[in-house]
Write an enzyme that holds these catalytic residues in place. Structure first.
Site, PDB file in Angstrom:
ATOM      1  N   HIS A   1     -10.807  -5.907   7.730  1.00  0.00           N
ATOM      2  CA  HIS A   1     -12.135  -5.373   6.855  1.00  0.00           C
ATOM      3  C   HIS A   1     -13.446  -4.533   6.733  1.00  0.00           C
ATOM      4  O   HIS A   1     -13.437  -3.757   5.341  1.00  0.00           O
ATOM      5  CB  HIS A   1     -12.291  -6.890   6.225  1.00  0.00           C
ATOM      6  CG  HIS A   1     -11.560  -7.941   5.953  1.00  0.00           C
ATOM      7  ND1 HIS A   1     -10.694  -8.340   6.135  1.00  0.00           N
ATOM      8  CD2 HIS A   1     -11.460  -7.482   4.377  1.00  0.00           C
ATOM      9  CE1 HIS A   1      -9.208  -8.998   5.901  1.00  0.00           C
ATOM     10  NE2 HIS A   1     -10.322  -8.700   4.061  1.00  0.00           N
TER      11      HIS A   1
ATOM     12  N   GLU B   1       0.608  -1.292  -0.182  1.00  0.00           N
ATOM     13  CA  GLU B   1      -0.630   0.424  -0.127  1.00  0.00           C
ATOM     14  C   GLU B   1       1.110   1.175  -0.362  1.00  0.00           C
ATOM     15  O   GLU B   1       0.604   2.523  -0.766  1.00  0.00           O
ATOM     16  CB  GLU B   1      -1.121   0.433   1.622  1.00  0.00           C
ATOM     17  CG  GLU B   1      -2.025  -1.075   1.259  1.00  0.00           C
ATOM     18  CD  GLU B   1      -2.126  -2.309   1.243  1.00  0.00           C
ATOM     19  OE1 GLU B   1      -0.737  -2.626   2.169  1.00  0.00           O
ATOM     20  OE2 GLU B   1      -2.707  -2.825   1.461  1.00  0.00           O
TER      21      GLU B   1
HETATM   22  C1  LIG Z   1      -2.567  -4.759   4.601  1.00  0.00           C
HETATM   23  C2  LIG Z   1      -3.206  -5.389   3.682  1.00  0.00           C
HETATM   24  N1  LIG Z   1      -3.349  -5.787   2.224  1.00  0.00           N
HETATM   25  C3  LIG Z   1      -4.022  -6.268   1.503  1.00  0.00           C
HETATM   26  C4  LIG Z   1      -4.511  -7.022   2.238  1.00  0.00           C
HETATM   27  C5  LIG Z   1      -6.055  -7.730   0.790  1.00  0.00           C
HETATM   28  N2  LIG Z   1      -5.592  -9.224   0.870  1.00  0.00           N
HETATM   29  C6  LIG Z   1      -5.886 -10.098   2.010  1.00  0.00           C
HETATM   30  S1  LIG Z   1      -4.705 -12.164   1.191  1.00  0.00           S
HETATM   31  C7  LIG Z   1      -4.146 -10.628  -0.293  1.00  0.00           C
HETATM   32  C8  LIG Z   1      -3.263 -11.719  -0.681  1.00  0.00           C
HETATM   33  C9  LIG Z   1      -1.954 -12.576  -0.261  1.00  0.00           C
HETATM   34  O1  LIG Z   1      -0.902 -13.149  -1.157  1.00  0.00           O
HETATM   35  P1  LIG Z   1       0.036 -13.838  -0.554  1.00  0.00           P
HETATM   36  O2  LIG Z   1       0.442 -13.521   0.655  1.00  0.00           O
HETATM   37  O3  LIG Z   1       0.890 -14.562  -1.000  1.00  0.00           O
HETATM   38  O4  LIG Z   1      -0.711 -14.806   0.327  1.00  0.00           O
HETATM   39  P2  LIG Z   1      -1.780 -16.242   0.078  1.00  0.00           P
HETATM   40  O5  LIG Z   1      -3.519 -15.243   0.098  1.00  0.00           O
HETATM   41  O6  LIG Z   1      -1.610 -17.054  -1.009  1.00  0.00           O
HETATM   42  O7  LIG Z   1      -1.878 -17.328   0.901  1.00  0.00           O
HETATM   43  C10 LIG Z   1      -4.513  -9.846  -0.036  1.00  0.00           C
HETATM   44  C11 LIG Z   1      -3.871  -8.656  -0.856  1.00  0.00           C
HETATM   45  C12 LIG Z   1      -4.342  -7.234   3.294  1.00  0.00           C
HETATM   46  N3  LIG Z   1      -4.995  -8.711   4.345  1.00  0.00           N
HETATM   47  N4  LIG Z   1      -3.743  -6.528   3.619  1.00  0.00           N
END
Ligand SMILES: Cc1ncc(C[n+]2csc(CCOP(=O)(O)OP(=O)(O)O)c2C)c(N)n1
Ligand SMILES: Cc1ncc(C[n+]2csc(CCOP(=O)(O)OP(=O)(O)O)c2C)c(N)n1
Ligand SMILES: [Mg+2]
Ligand SMILES: [Mg+2]
Lengths: 336, 351, 336, 351
Positions: free
Chosen positions: A140, A71
């Site tokens: 959220h 972000e």
């Molecule tokens: C600071 C933040 N930004 C955005 C999100 C929304 N979000 C939730 S899961 C995700 C993707 C995460 O990807 P990864 O780290 O590869 O983990 P995975 O879900 O594949 O296990 C996002 C963008 C969040 N939870 N926290």
């Protein structure tokens, strides 16, 4: 010149709030080649809520950009893009994830124009879905408007209806200053409205009277608007005539619409989702105090989220202002 | 890892060319530009410290010892590039074309100090550490999108590498292959914290591996080494080769700022073996027969005059306008702010 | 049990505010082996303001820790230390540099107790110098209390005097919950006070009447306290008797001390450094509205920083509430 | 760089031992523990998805395909260690001792889901990406300070490597040499963004170079490879060797969450060649004569019963108390909050 959409005599389409946001973005991407959208999952996926659905297909990967999960990165690079001729529309996936970018917004986005005496500016829009009530996971559902209304140098808008959503989005993009555009998640698909097909703007800084009334002024914004309207109609039925103000812009706030209404009714109830302490409701109390003291027939009431973190969703209905709490406050100011 | 990042040098501490093959890279014009600018910013820096001591400006962060790094990097840039400096990079800013009077004004608490000359892309110094790296990525990304060959450089210190924005900046630059140069001045300290306690890697250059960004480690007190490595990175950026990371190993001769006392934390004698970059350049000029007394004298006179004139202009500058407190927050004053301004001006007027 | 220091009959030392903070930390480091200090330049250097001077020498590098330049890192690791038995006192070098850590504070520090139903908690203190008026560079002079009083789950204290500084520091460290401890930079060395040598606490959540008066209640905190006291004496001399409340704790705020005083005087002026919009002053207006509406003889006044970023220091005296502005508001509520 | 980080494997896709020298590392107990736990969390995951579809719990992020990584890592930990998981790591949490009923409760919007069994150091799942890395550093730092040999593990995804907290976490761990394992599950996607667009480096393991943290890349669908690499990292941490970074390359078989539609962004057929880690383990068990029908049957029955019982317990769980909205914000309710609570309860009571 800003045209209030109500003056438009034009073809319309029945849209939900999120569709109206999507249309607003489509409009500005078409109108202004310097605009671009960036954020997490805004491209191929069209956004986790589909707010940017179809836009990358239509405008290409160069205009609608999937960024890394970062972000501060999204906002910080938007600053660089904005000072160098582009108009970024940055999406923060949920308002609760704006905090990692808070430093960039506070120390740069909001200050660049002032510190360079206008030589540099960052016309950009930060979009963020906010609010509780959709059974989302932790973090959220935050309502973080106060963290930005207290930040000099950025405007904050929050549409409650599809028509305002499109018009405020286009106004925000056209604005020479940074604008935080808060999207009431709970209203994304809650209802439809006839939205003009052509481009129009809703003036930033102007609230709207959603319902006229004589006895009590109800002041709110975002997803609370339809709830407050409903309570207002119920109160009317019980003989308490309520006026409902949808602020629409949270900074700079429309002081006139508040003072005019409160000077008429003599009573006010402010309703918002964020915790009461430090909430924008206190600013409205101050505005009423400053402008309408002698008109007041009762102390102003605030119905807000409690002073607790937004809870896990099994308890969120108790966190949010309920019709019962709102009505109780209406009665309280009426019977004072 | 440190073996993968040898310290690149062109001249040694005695001012001798290390590899005689490099002789042709260097010419009189370059040497004189280097000397002129290094002497100029050294003089500015000295003046600023002395003004601070006299209470004529506010707290000031000297860059003494870092002149080769700042001038070497700034001179390698082109007309239309962008620079994103920190509070300690006024040497680079002045070299790239910032106004000296305004630079003094900045340290005298005047926002006029943030306004670059028309047409020069000089961002105001970043105070919140590492935030400017992302701005440089964004601005250079914009150039790439416009199809120009302009680039951006972000200046930052060794301490800045610990902030999240350092990481996010390098990652964005690499993912979007922006024409960005990450120019690190590793001056050994972040206020009181020595580099060895800031991070556990022996070099900053190796941090580029995390992003597959080409990285080098260069002797930051060797003007030529900095300048030539910068040229390579600039060329790479201009020709679509994406970002680079340069670690310029240098030394903060003085205090962190005029409010700081390095004897509190810096072992006595540490850094005494570091040869002043200006001295090193002078030695080279003498060794390589670039020394020209007339040029030196003219430079000194010219620079002294410029600095004195800038100080005078700073002190003669019109007093700050109270209106400026309000007028630049937004393009147009919102109603509330208009009222706040009016009522304050009225109060002031009535006194 | 909390002992108000005024009840102590003990040896004292004449200390400045920053010396009292230093003593407070020395006291807790001695009393409680689980306490530790971490931050940028807090160790060898003793802090850029010398707040931690001598502490690393006395307690070792293991208790007083120089960290990398990384605010999110400082707060994030403090969370881990705190859930696992330690009591970190984390220094943020200037409050304007707390923003990179905002995410950690908002989503973890303030929420861990609630989301784990008390299984985990993070008793920690975050110290941050704040405020303008010392000719500091950009971003060094922000007053960001509202960003934390609006954050459920963290307490916020702000001493104005050396005695309160030591007592509140010890109280904050002893508190089972996270406490933001705001240090008015401008008062660091501005004056001295006799401070008890022994350990004592000042109760969190309790304001203090600095001066009694009958006509107007002046409510403030931090570096504004001595200024407001001075204006109050001048007003007294002109026949307007002012009561001065130093809030000391900004969350949870001492509502009683406010309402009792305002119900006596019928008039209130709130003074603070942060911008008015979104400022804590609005919360105080709400408290007065909620508790003392019928006692009010005039609308409450707020004298605050303007709604602009803290300017470069050549203009900061115009940004900050001046005695003239404060006095004008006192006159305004008196002559209403 | 990728050559420096070969994918470590013990068994291949067909379930054959790649290097027969490793045969002795493996025994029946380990194999059965692996199978039991992988089957158990697979069953949990399937159940959770089906409950979500029926509206009996909220949005749920399945971990199907990542069982070898989660079980292999969790089983390598000791009693007193700490785990700092994400929302997708309930498989690891369950393996490490989290309560299954409470795990279902978590996804049903109940904070009871964050409370670990007494004595188990299981932090609630981090939702804000990458924030938990710093908590793991802090908690393991605390163990080091106490002089125990307990360690902490932080789980995180490929997307998490882009956040500033990832960087600050690894830097702190390295500077203070904390006993922390950074366990990355590179499942190819962060919601819709494929790994290649998340960062420009070919591996996550190489990001350890920036901090001089020992790093490996392991086949995350190979239980044994994960388990043995974890054991090395655990040993290093326990014996004062500091932090490690493990990249477990795996694959998210399903959607990001039950609210996500991967057909929007994932090319058809992509990942079809990935052999399910449970299938791979089963093949190995059969090849290496660890297959034991009786054990398999008992496991299936036992797990099915446990899961059903947990679902029932979740659904029979006492309704959430409104008081809980207020009671845990602080150790003691501040006056204002007391009033808010009282007046709300009164309003509810009066209805
Ligand atoms: C600071 C933040 N930004 C955005 C999100 C929304 N979000 C939730 S899961 C995700 C993707 C995460 O990807 P990864 O780290 O590869 O983990 P995975 O879900 O594949 O296990 C996002 C963008 C969040 N939870 N926290
Ligand atoms: C986010 C942030 N945290 C803390 C500070 C206070 N501060 C100013 S300079 C500095 C040290 C910077 O060190 P380095 O990056 O090595 O640059 P140098 O000063 O050596 O040029 C610190 C901690 C700041 N300006 N911004
Ligand atoms: Mg440095
Ligand atoms: Mg992933």
């Amino acid at each position: 010149m800003t045209t209030e959409y109500t003056k438009l005599d034009t073809a319309t389409k029945s849209l939900t709030l999120i569709q109206a946001i999507n249309e607003g973005m489509e409009t500005v991407l078409e109108q202004d080649p310097s605009t671009l959208i960036l954020g997490e999952d805004v491209g191929k996926n069209g956004g986790v809520f589909r707010a940017t659905d179809g836009l990358q297909e239509k405008f290409g990967e160069d205009r609608v950009i999937d960024t890394p999960l970062s972000e501060s990165g999204i906002i910080g690079t938007s600053v660089g893009l904005a000072v160098n001729g582009f108009k970024p529309i940055a999406e923060i996936q949920f308002m609760g994830f704006i905090y990692p970018a808070y430093d960039q917004i506070m120390t740069h986005v909001s200050r660049i124009r002032m510190r360079t005496m206008g030589r540099y500016s960052v016309p950009m829009v930060i979009r963020a879905p906010f609010g509780a009530g959709v059974r989302a996971p932790e973090i959220h559902s935050d309502s973080a408007e106060s963290l930005f209304t207290h930040m000099p140098g950025i405007k904050v808008v929050c549409p409650a209806t599809p028509v305002d959503a499109k018009g405020l989005l286009i106004a925000a993009v056209n604005d020479p200053d940074p604008v935080l555009y808060m999207e009431p998640m709970h209203s994304y698909r809650a209802f439809r409205e006839e939205v003009p097909v052509e481009s129009y703007t809703v003036e930033i800084g102007k609230g709207k009277i959603r319902k006229e009334g004589e006895d009590v002024t109800l002041i709110t914004w975002g997803a609370m608007v339809p709830i407050v309207e409903k309570v207002a109609r119920q109160a009317d039925a019980k003989g308490i005539s309520c006026e409902v103000i949808d602020l629409r812009t949270l900074y700079p706030i429309d002081q006139e619409i508040i003072s005019e209404s409160v000077q008429k009714t003599g009573r006010a109830v402010i309703i918002h989702e964020a915790p009461g302490t430090g909430g924008l409701g206190n600013d409205v109390v101050s505005i009423i105090n400053d402008t309408s003291f002698l008109y007041l027939k009762a102390p102003t009431e605030r119905v807000t989220g409690f002073d607790v973190p937004v809870p896990f969703f099994s308890l969120e209905k108790h966190y949010l202002p309920t019709p019962e709490r709102i009505f109780k406050s209406i009665e309280k100011v009426t019977n004072f | 890892m440190i073996e993968s990042y040898p310290l690149r040098q062109i001249i040694d501490d005695e001012g001798n060319l290390i590899d005689s093959n490099n002789r042709d890279l260097i010419n009189r014009e370059l040497v004189q530009k280097a000397y002129f600018n290094m002497y100029r910013i050294r003089t500015f820096d000295k003046k600023a410290k002395s003004l601070q001591r006299q209470g004529r400006i506010g707290t000031y962060p000297p860059f003494e010892g870092q002149e080769a790094a700042q001038v070497g990097s700034a001179l390698a840039l082109g007309e239309n590039d962008w620079i994103f400096p920190t509070y300690r990079d006024h040497g680079a800013m002045l070299t790239y074309g910032a106004d000296m009077t305004r630079t003094f004004l900045y340290w005298n608490g005047r926002m006029e100090g943030c306004v670059p000359p028309e047409g020069k892309h000089i961002f105001p110094a970043a105070v919140p550490i590492a935030t400017q790296l992302l701005h440089a990525v964004g601005a250079s990304w914009a150039e790439k999108r416009k199809g120009t060959n302009a680039i951006a450089i972000a200046y930052f210190g060794d301490g800045a590498t610990s902030e999240g924005d350092f990481h996010e900046g390098l990652n964005f630059a690499s993912v979007f292959q922006t024409p960005t140069i990450f120019f690190n001045q590793n001056n050994g300290y972040a206020i009181s914290v020595p580099f060895e306690r800031q991070t556990n890697s022996k070099t900053i250059a190796q941090k580029g591996v995390a992003y597959d960004i080409p990285s080098v480690r260069v002797d930051g007190n060797d003007f030529f080494a900095v300048y030539f490595e910068m040229q390579k990175a600039v060329k790479r950026a201009r020709t679509g080769g994406g970002p680079s990371l340069i670690e310029a190993v240098t030394w903060r001769t003085g205090a962190h700022t005029t409010a700081d006392d390095p004897t509190k934390y810096r072992p006595e004698g540490l850094g005494e073996d570091v040869v002043d970059p200006l001295v090193r350049l002078e030695r080279f000029m003498k060794n390589a027969e670039y020394w020209d007394e007339a040029f030196i004298t003219t430079t000194h006179v010219e620079v002294e005059e410029e600095v004195e004139a800038a100080v005078k202009a700073m002190e003669d500058y019109p007093a700050p306008r109270v209106e400026d407190l309000f007028d630049y927050v937004f393009a147009e004053l919102p109603e509330q702010l208009k009222k706040q301004k009016a009522s304050y001006l009225q109060l002031l007027g009535g006194q």
